[in-house]
Design a protein around this motif. Structure first.
Motif, PDB file in Angstrom:
ATOM      1  N   ALA A   5      39.106  25.936  18.224  1.00 58.26           N
ATOM      2  CA  ALA A   5      38.483  25.910  19.550  1.00 58.26           C
ATOM      3  C   ALA A   5      39.184  24.915  20.460  1.00 58.26           C
ATOM      4  N   GLU A   6      39.483  23.741  19.938  1.00 61.15           N
ATOM      5  CA  GLU A   6      40.175  22.734  20.746  1.00 61.15           C
ATOM      6  C   GLU A   6      41.557  23.224  21.170  1.00 61.15           C
ATOM      7  N   GLU A  11      44.896  24.855  25.919  1.00 63.71           N
ATOM      8  CA  GLU A  11      45.961  25.644  26.532  1.00 63.71           C
ATOM      9  C   GLU A  11      45.594  26.166  27.916  1.00 63.71           C
ATOM     10  N   LYS A  12      44.371  25.940  28.358  1.00 59.27           N
ATOM     11  CA  LYS A  12      43.911  26.490  29.635  1.00 59.27           C
ATOM     12  C   LYS A  12      43.953  25.436  30.730  1.00 59.27           C
ATOM     13  N   LEU A  17      39.247  26.831  32.767  1.00 57.92           N
ATOM     14  CA  LEU A  17      38.123  26.304  31.986  1.00 57.92           C
ATOM     15  C   LEU A  17      36.821  26.370  32.768  1.00 57.92           C
ATOM     16  N   ARG A  18      36.875  26.033  34.055  1.00 59.26           N
ATOM     17  CA  ARG A  18      35.670  26.105  34.888  1.00 59.26           C
ATOM     18  C   ARG A  18      35.138  27.530  34.967  1.00 59.26           C
ATOM     19  N   TYR A  74      31.266  32.355  22.828  1.00 59.43           N
ATOM     20  CA  TYR A  74      31.784  33.053  23.995  1.00 59.43           C
ATOM     21  C   TYR A  74      33.166  32.522  24.365  1.00 59.43           C
ATOM     22  N   LEU A  75      33.308  31.200  24.391  1.00 59.03           N
ATOM     23  CA  LEU A  75      34.555  30.578  24.807  1.00 59.03           C
ATOM     24  C   LEU A  75      35.694  30.781  23.809  1.00 59.03           C
ATOM     25  N   ILE A  76      35.373  30.887  22.545  1.00 60.14           N
ATOM     26  CA  ILE A  76      36.409  31.035  21.516  1.00 60.14           C
ATOM     27  C   ILE A  76      36.872  32.485  21.393  1.00 60.14           C
TER      28      ILE A  76
END
Length: 77
Positions: A5-6, A11-12, A17-18, A74-76
């Motif tokens: 995840a990190e 990389e974004k 990210l927002r 969701y983010l991963i």
């Protein structure tokens, strides 16, 4: 999983990210979205959320934990 995840998030760009974070929050069911907005965006304490929503402390903490897990998924993905 945590390292993955990190790596993905590192990389974004900040704007990516927002946008991803806003989309993750919007993807949550209402009862989870409300808790995240109050705690993580408006910085209410758990006790303040209990008072505002009329839920038990355990319910607030449980929903917050579940919401954060859903956002992480969701983010991963």
């Amino acid at each position: 999983e945590h390292v993955l995840a990190e790596t993905i998030l590192a990389e974004k760009s900040v704007s990516e990210l927002r946008l991803d974070l806003a989309n993750a929050i919007n993807s949550l069911p209402c009862q989870y979205r409300e808790i995240v907005l109050l705690r993580d965006i408006q910085e209410f304490t758990i006790e303040e959320i209990v008072s505002v929503l009329g839920l038990s402390r355990e319910a607030v903490k449980g929903r917050l934990h579940r919401a954060r897990r859903l956002m992480r998924e969701y983010l991963i993905d």
